[in-house]
Design an enzyme around this catalytic site. Structure first.
Site, short mmCIF file in Angstrom:
data_model
loop_
_atom_site.label_atom_id
_atom_site.label_comp_id
_atom_site.label_asym_id
_atom_site.label_seq_id
_atom_site.Cartn_x
_atom_site.Cartn_y
_atom_site.Cartn_z
N HIS A 131 0.81 -1.22 0.00
CA HIS A 131 0.00 0.00 0.00
C HIS A 131 0.84 1.27 0.00
CE1 HIS A 131 -3.57 -2.52 1.76
NE2 HIS A 131 -3.37 -2.74 0.48
N CYS A 144 0.63 14.02 -15.03
CA CYS A 144 1.99 14.22 -14.53
C CYS A 144 2.44 12.94 -13.83
CB CYS A 144 2.04 15.41 -13.56
SG CYS A 144 3.68 15.73 -12.90
C1 BJW Z 1 -3.43 -6.33 16.86
C2 BJW Z 1 -2.91 -5.47 17.78
C3 BJW Z 1 -1.75 -5.89 18.40
C4 BJW Z 1 -4.63 -4.50 17.06
N1 BJW Z 1 -1.27 -7.08 18.08
N2 BJW Z 1 -3.00 -7.51 16.51
C5 BJW Z 1 -12.47 -8.31 -3.65
C6 BJW Z 1 -13.61 -8.41 -2.88
C7 BJW Z 1 -14.20 -7.26 -2.32
C8 BJW Z 1 -13.67 -6.01 -2.54
C9 BJW Z 1 -12.54 -5.92 -3.29
C10 BJW Z 1 -11.97 -7.04 -3.84
N3 BJW Z 1 -10.87 -6.65 -4.52
C11 BJW Z 1 -10.74 -5.31 -4.42
C12 BJW Z 1 -11.75 -4.83 -3.69
C13 BJW Z 1 -11.98 -3.40 -3.33
C14 BJW Z 1 -11.11 -2.89 -2.21
C15 BJW Z 1 -11.39 -3.71 -0.96
O1 BJW Z 1 -10.66 -4.57 -0.57
N4 BJW Z 1 -12.47 -3.41 -0.29
C16 BJW Z 1 -12.81 -4.15 0.94
C17 BJW Z 1 -12.83 -3.18 2.12
C18 BJW Z 1 -14.10 -4.85 0.74
N5 BJW Z 1 -9.71 -2.95 -2.56
C19 BJW Z 1 -9.11 -1.96 -3.22
O2 BJW Z 1 -9.74 -0.98 -3.62
C20 BJW Z 1 -7.64 -2.10 -3.57
N6 BJW Z 1 -7.43 -1.84 -4.94
C21 BJW Z 1 -7.80 -2.68 -5.88
O3 BJW Z 1 -8.25 -3.76 -5.65
O4 BJW Z 1 -7.60 -2.19 -7.15
C22 BJW Z 1 -8.08 -2.96 -8.24
C23 BJW Z 1 -7.95 -2.13 -9.50
C24 BJW Z 1 -7.68 -2.76 -10.67
C25 BJW Z 1 -7.56 -2.01 -11.86
C26 BJW Z 1 -7.70 -0.64 -11.82
C27 BJW Z 1 -7.95 -0.01 -10.61
C28 BJW Z 1 -8.07 -0.75 -9.47
C29 BJW Z 1 -6.82 -1.06 -2.80
C30 BJW Z 1 -6.85 -1.24 -1.33
C31 BJW Z 1 -6.08 -0.12 -0.66
C32 BJW Z 1 -6.24 -0.10 0.86
N7 BJW Z 1 -5.70 1.11 1.35
C33 BJW Z 1 -5.65 1.34 2.78
C34 BJW Z 1 -5.13 2.78 3.02
C35 BJW Z 1 -3.63 2.87 2.76
C36 BJW Z 1 -3.11 4.23 3.04
C37 BJW Z 1 -3.22 4.60 4.50
O5 BJW Z 1 -2.60 3.97 5.36
O6 BJW Z 1 -3.93 5.55 4.78
O7 BJW Z 1 -4.79 0.40 3.41
S1 BJW Z 1 -7.20 1.09 3.61
C38 BJW Z 1 -6.52 0.39 5.07
O8 BJW Z 1 -6.89 -1.00 5.21
C39 BJW Z 1 -4.99 0.41 4.84
C40 BJW Z 1 -4.58 -0.89 5.44
O9 BJW Z 1 -3.33 -1.28 4.93
C41 BJW Z 1 -5.71 -1.81 5.07
C42 BJW Z 1 -5.81 -3.05 5.91
O10 BJW Z 1 -6.07 -2.73 7.23
P1 BJW Z 1 -5.36 -3.55 8.39
O11 BJW Z 1 -3.91 -3.30 8.37
O12 BJW Z 1 -5.80 -4.95 8.35
O13 BJW Z 1 -5.92 -2.78 9.66
P2 BJW Z 1 -7.26 -3.07 10.48
O14 BJW Z 1 -7.48 -1.88 11.34
O15 BJW Z 1 -8.37 -3.48 9.60
O16 BJW Z 1 -6.91 -4.33 11.38
C43 BJW Z 1 -5.97 -4.26 12.43
C44 BJW Z 1 -5.93 -5.62 13.10
O17 BJW Z 1 -4.92 -5.63 14.07
C45 BJW Z 1 -7.24 -5.99 13.80
O18 BJW Z 1 -7.55 -7.33 13.44
C46 BJW Z 1 -6.89 -5.91 15.29
O19 BJW Z 1 -7.60 -6.85 16.09
C47 BJW Z 1 -5.42 -6.25 15.26
N8 BJW Z 1 -4.63 -5.70 16.34
N9 BJW Z 1 -3.77 -4.35 17.86
C48 BJW Z 1 -1.88 -7.86 17.16
N10 BJW Z 1 -1.19 -5.12 19.34
#
Ligand code: BJW
Length: 316
Positions: A131, A144
């Site tokens: 990401h 650009c």
């Molecule tokens: C602990 C802890 C401790 C706490 N110890 N544990 C297939 C099906 C459905 C939808 C889609 C699909 N394919 C694509 C999609 C759409 C979409 C998507 O996935 N949507 C879903 C939400 C349904 N995906 C996209 O849009 C992606 N792009 C794409 O697919 O493009 C295709 C394309 C093709 C051709 C042309 C154009 C496009 C892009 C996804 C980008 C995600 N971006 C973000 C923001 C990044 C920038 C930023 O940081 O601001 O990424 S969103 C956010 O979520 C961020 C994270 O990396 C990501 C994941 O979150 P993460 O890391 O799992 O965090 P949390 O908060 O969810 O979980 C934390 C966990 O830690 C919890 O479980 C806690 O319990 C635990 N925890 N403390 C251990 N101490």
């Protein structure tokens, strides 16, 4: 600084079977998420901490939000750049970096943009940033192609400086005023216009934006290609560790099933027992419940030994 000996947080039977499997594993993946950096003091996206002021953090991570209100989105990302620079890698970042040095066919797929794994000296070839990074910036103008890596200027423009409490009585000429926590809704944010925000030095037209992957955007092509090559580069995968991620965002979450389809056993490390990948838990998987910063050094100890010095690249 040496890591102090901690009491075991993991059931002995699970620890033994995991370590036995890890020891004989060669092709290994890790999928890491925001929970890995939680004990470094950085908030996660979903659940508690997923709100920034009144905004759902995932709602700010979109091109549409940037188009609507680039000032607000830059305030969110500037704050996160500042917090990430103040944070330090924790033992989980160091443990994974050390595992990468011990197991050459191990790659980590990181959804994190905070720079803590690179600062823990994770071998760069074995770290795939799905990401992007908070410290990359690029031009938002479609025509650009300006991209800049490793921009650690904080604040990136003066208007994005974190406001300080000038009335704080502890402030002296020698002691800087206390920074206000702008994630708190009670702290006023300045209204920013286009002219306050970072501008592209190349085309001079577009606004710069953070070099992260927002919803609806494609993941970096080279990163995707590297992972694809790694996935098909061997007959089987032995293990995937899913650490500190809700595994809800695709394509990242899809690597769990892809690894399973190539024979991998799955080990989950998460604070929340309910945060298992969509396909659930299979017989032979592990769920290590708790803080990744405590659990990772413990479950990897058989291969990496005790964590010794933990150098933070930012301090060198
Ligand atoms: C602990 C802890 C401790 C706490 N110890 N544990 C297939 C099906 C459905 C939808 C889609 C699909 N394919 C694509 C999609 C759409 C979409 C998507 O996935 N949507 C879903 C939400 C349904 N995906 C996209 O849009 C992606 N792009 C794409 O697919 O493009 C295709 C394309 C093709 C051709 C042309 C154009 C496009 C892009 C996804 C980008 C995600 N971006 C973000 C923001 C990044 C920038 C930023 O940081 O601001 O990424 S969103 C956010 O979520 C961020 C994270 O990396 C990501 C994941 O979150 P993460 O890391 O799992 O965090 P949390 O908060 O969810 O979980 C934390 C966990 O830690 C919890 O479980 C806690 O319990 C635990 N925890 N403390 C251990 N101490």
């Amino acid at each position: 600084m040496a890591a102090s000996a901690r009491p075991s947080v993991v059931p002995q039977k699970d620890l033994e079977s995991f370590q036995e499997h890890l020891d004989k594993s060669t092709r290994i993946l890790a999928l890491i998420g925001a929970g890995l950096s939680a004990s470094s003091g950085l908030p996660t996206f979903r659940g508690a901490g997923g709100l920034w002021r009144t905004h759902d953090a995932t709602q700010l991570a979109t091109p549409e939000a940037f188009g609507r209100d680039p000032g607000l989105v830059w305030q969110f990302y500037s704050y996160r750049r500042h917090m990430a620079l103040k944070a330090k890698p924790n033992p989980a970042h160091y443990a994974l970096a050390e595992l990468a040095r011990k197991k050459e066919d191990f790659i980590t797929l990181s959804q994190n943009v905070d720079g803590l794994s690179p600062r823990a000296k994770h071998p760069p070839d074995q770290l795939k940033l799905l990401h992007g990074s908070l410290f990359d910036v690029k031009c938002s103008d479609f025509f650009c192609n300006y991209v800049e890596s490793n921009n650690y200027t904080d604040p990136i423009v003066p208007a994005l400086a974190i406001p300080t409490d000038e009335s704080d009585p502890t402030t002296t000429s020698a002691l800087a005023a206390r920074e206000l926590d702008i994630s708190d809704i009670n702290v006023d944010l300045p209204e920013l216009t286009f002219s306050h925000l970072p501008r592209c030095p190349k085309c001079k037209r577009g606004l710069l934006r953070p070099g992260v992957v927002w919803f609806g955007e494609q993941l970096p092509a080279k990163v995707m290609r590297d992972i694809e090559e790694w996935m098909v580069g061997g007959d089987k995968i032995d293990l995937i560790m899913v650490i500190g991620t809700s595994a809800r965002v695709y394509p990242a979450a899809g690597y769990v099933d892809a690894a399973r389809a190539k024979g991998a056993r799955v080990a989950i490390v998460n604070m929340d027992k309910n945060d298992v990948p969509a396909s659930g838990l299979y017989k032979g998987d592990w769920f290590f419940e708790g803080d990744a910063a405590q659990i990772m050094p413990e479950i990897l100890k058989g291969v990496i030994g005790e964590l010794g010095d933990m150098p933070d690249a930012a301090e060198e």
